[in-house]
Design an enzyme around this catalytic site. Structure first.
Site, short mmCIF file in Angstrom:
data_model
loop_
_atom_site.label_atom_id
_atom_site.label_comp_id
_atom_site.label_asym_id
_atom_site.label_seq_id
_atom_site.Cartn_x
_atom_site.Cartn_y
_atom_site.Cartn_z
N LYS A 51 0.87 -1.17 0.00
CA LYS A 51 0.00 0.00 0.00
C LYS A 51 0.91 1.22 0.00
O LYS A 51 1.63 1.46 0.96
CB LYS A 51 -0.92 0.03 1.23
CG LYS A 51 -1.82 1.26 1.23
CD LYS A 51 -2.58 1.51 2.51
CE LYS A 51 -3.21 2.90 2.42
NZ LYS A 51 -3.76 3.34 3.71
N ALA A 108 -9.17 2.37 9.32
CA ALA A 108 -8.46 1.97 10.53
C ALA A 108 -9.10 2.63 11.75
O ALA A 108 -9.81 1.99 12.51
CB ALA A 108 -6.98 2.33 10.43
N THR A 109 -8.88 3.93 11.92
CA THR A 109 -9.26 4.56 13.18
C THR A 109 -10.77 4.59 13.39
O THR A 109 -11.20 4.67 14.55
CB THR A 109 -8.70 6.00 13.29
OG1 THR A 109 -9.14 6.75 12.18
CG2 THR A 109 -7.21 5.98 13.35
N GLY A 129 -8.13 10.20 9.30
CA GLY A 129 -8.44 10.43 10.70
C GLY A 129 -9.48 11.50 10.98
O GLY A 129 -9.82 11.74 12.13
N ALA A 145 -9.61 6.06 3.59
CA ALA A 145 -9.44 7.25 4.46
C ALA A 145 -10.69 8.10 4.54
O ALA A 145 -11.35 8.36 3.54
CB ALA A 145 -8.27 8.13 4.05
N GLY A 146 -10.97 8.54 5.76
CA GLY A 146 -12.08 9.47 5.98
C GLY A 146 -13.34 8.84 6.53
O GLY A 146 -14.19 9.53 7.08
#
Lengths: 251, 251, 251, 251
Positions: free
Chosen positions: A97, A206-207, A158, A184-185
């Site tokens: 990645k 992820a987060t 994030g 992302a996002g």
């Protein structure tokens, strides 16, 4: 569901790709990953030396989850290429990645460095999954260079702002021939469902899971949402109308 | 999931309430209902005399799905009360989905007639589930009268416009003590997930499934989305941020 | 601009109706009102006894701005009717901005009390301008009762959330025969412009101007925005397209 | 308004930059330009040879509007640089609106070719105003290279989709030190006002005016909207709140 995700010839039943960053500890991470049903998880190579990170790799092996090394923290093409090469040696995988970010405030990709790194890694035999902004032109260029996927953001890493520009994501999915992964996002389940409805082939996050109040439950939420969004895309939604329409006549 | 929906003391494992309108035929409807996992389905009493509708009731009994008669097509309190009473006799249930619409163009509820009918039906011993607009004040009034749920629309019936005013839905869920069911306007899976994330206890929809290109698959999509949205609500999402945040430090 | 706003037979060149609440002092208010170009300003009758409020009335007379008394703070039809009658005597006007709110948390109108009060005031010879929610049905009912305008909110008073549900505002303007005035929720200039583009005949606002950091400048901003939005509505905007279109061929 | 736009040391009282493409004829264009109050208008050099285009240049000279040649239609850096150089000779200006688009479907900028052309033109002494996507990183790179402005799109040219990603525009304006001009995508007045509220220094548009049903009136609408949005930005808007807030206490 007999609708596998295929990247570079490999099949995955899960369309949810996860990251490990942000988890409080390995036990929390394990439960979240299992609940999410993920089969592919990305790990930051720059943090592999840390004790915790070694634990992450062992955990993924134990769970039978494929490791996707990433180049998080790299700011130039040269750094990213080197990091990918080290990952290939250390982890015995030619998948990567690719992240090349411009600055810490936005963590947005640097389009010039990203393209350069992608080209060099493809030439070097890597299967390249690039994290990119939502520019439909840059997505096409990454595809034309030989990337295995294109992975546009919904919003900066994030932020949890979801998909700020669905129109751009639709422009990308309507023209891409490789899988599009929303990366992302994502903040919550409906964001992940929307990504799939816009034609993405998978979601990477992820987060949104690791930093949720209850990561395990959010892992399960995302699993459902990705499946629901994928099914809805395949099912063909009703059109939007300005005026109402009674469900009758009919049954 | 050990998180039942409770309405008027009855438990449901599924948080997806469906309607039957719009289905091409009974066979299509059956597959869609089964895929959706619904345990409660609303049927228009004004159409029960039609041959197809009798078939619908038999189908629901065979599938073990509870019937929720509705007063679709009623324009006044008097009509709605009468229709509910006929339903109670015919179907041996004192539950009713109360619909009193103002006009055919918008199919929006008439707030005055709706309140009046709700009050009379509650007094007459009904368990009343009123279809209402997204006005937080009207929702409180319906609750105060003794309705078992409040069921605000996301957007007008059949439009597929989703949840036009999430702020109103949040105002309703943050103050209601009875279950809030998002009723009308759902077009696709992410709409249903969003409803649950806003704090709704369930989603009610019909044509989003019955008129999708593939109703069975859309039924399955909605099942996933409602579960995903519910789990995300319970899991506690990450906050939204203007600037990016790296997932590291951490694992 | 030869495009007057006509309410109950009276012409106004300005389509911006203002309130006075929230201003730091009379001097700030004066500059803001002049900058806004307003010709009609609403004043809370329940606060007229206060010293400051008397000053407001004098200020408006001096500036040649018409006073529109309102029933802010009333919670029942009876209170609102009484307040309107007192205002008629005190201010020698039969115009009234009718507000009947349900609770302090949302300051949303109570639809039942509002309709009742509107009917009684119309019967009593008032020119009634009712503040209402954005329910298209309630708007039609208020019009049918004989109200001179309908004044739906964009979002709750003082939130600055703008127009949360443009679809509802469009449903109202597409069916109303009296002027539609967007009342409440405006936060900034683009909100006011959007209201006009959706077909509203005017905008009513208070704290967006009075509580801005620079009320005079925001008054001027709103004046421009209302004019711009009105002109854009009349000019007929280009349609929205999914794909790009070059401006050429052409000049 | 004593708040001039300053680009490369030159002052403009108007913050509305226009294009000429899409106008039905010179007479319509003239009225629209005058109504818009523009002082700077961009003209496609590739169409200058056409009879109509010569007329456009004469018209702009007669109206005292500065000409900003653009490189519309160029697909590579080399083409764009050559076109800019021809424009400099023909029109005796070293200003250029730099466009290097990737494909006809989206008319989106090619980030690589754009950066290359911008660098070469800056080195050659041009005042470069680049049309770019809404990527905050690319915007910073263009600024760092020495461009006089950055001109991100709201949405693709001619779509009228407005500002699809206000977050990106805010990221750009919060970090840019040169003027940010919102270029492309504007459909109506509220879009232009929003651009200014997000911190843009000016708006550039063409077909929103030239292809409106009444171009002259839309020109006036955009003039108002840009002024209103600018004033609102300077005035400091009220914050957004979840719950209502009465305008009292106060006057």
């Amino acid at each position: 569901m007999d609708d596998p995700l295929i990247i570079a010839g490999r099949e995955f039943r899960s369309r949810l790709i996860t990251g490990t960053g942000g988890a409080a500890n390995l036990s929390v991470l394990e439960r979240a990953l299992v609940a999410s049903g993920t089969e592919l998880t990305t790990v930051a190579m720059r943090r592999v030396d840390a004790a915790g990170q070694t634990g992450v790799l062992e955990l993924l092996r134990r769970l039978g989850i494929e490791v996707l090394p990433n180049t998080a923290g790299c700011r130039t093409s040269a750094e990213a290429v080197l990091t990918a090469q080290l990952a290939r040696e250390a982890l015995e995988t030619n998948w990567v990645k690719l992240e090349v970010v411009h600055d810490e405030e936005t963590l947005l990709p640097d389009p010039v460095e990203l393209l350069d790194a992608a080209e060099r890694l493809v030439d070097d035999g890597f299967v390249v999954l690039p994290y990119t902004n939502d520019d439909p032109v840059l997505a096409l260029k990454l595809q034309d260079i030989g990337c295995a996927t294109v992975m546009p953001l919904g919003s900066p890493i994030g932020t949890g702002l979801g998909i700020r520009n669905p129109h751009n994501i639709e422009l990308i999915t309507s023209r891409a021939t490789v899988p599009v992964v929303l990366d992302a996002g994502i903040g919550t389940a409906s964001d992940a469902a929307l990504a799939m409805e816009l034609g993405c082939s998978a979601v990477l996050l992820a987060t949104a899971v690791t930093r949720a109040q209850d990561p395990e439950r959010m892992g399960a939420a995302m699993r459902c949402a990705v499946e629901g969004g994928r099914l809805a895309r395949l099912a063909g939604r009703i059109p939007q109308r300005f005026w109402a329409q009674a469900s009758s006549p009919g049954l």
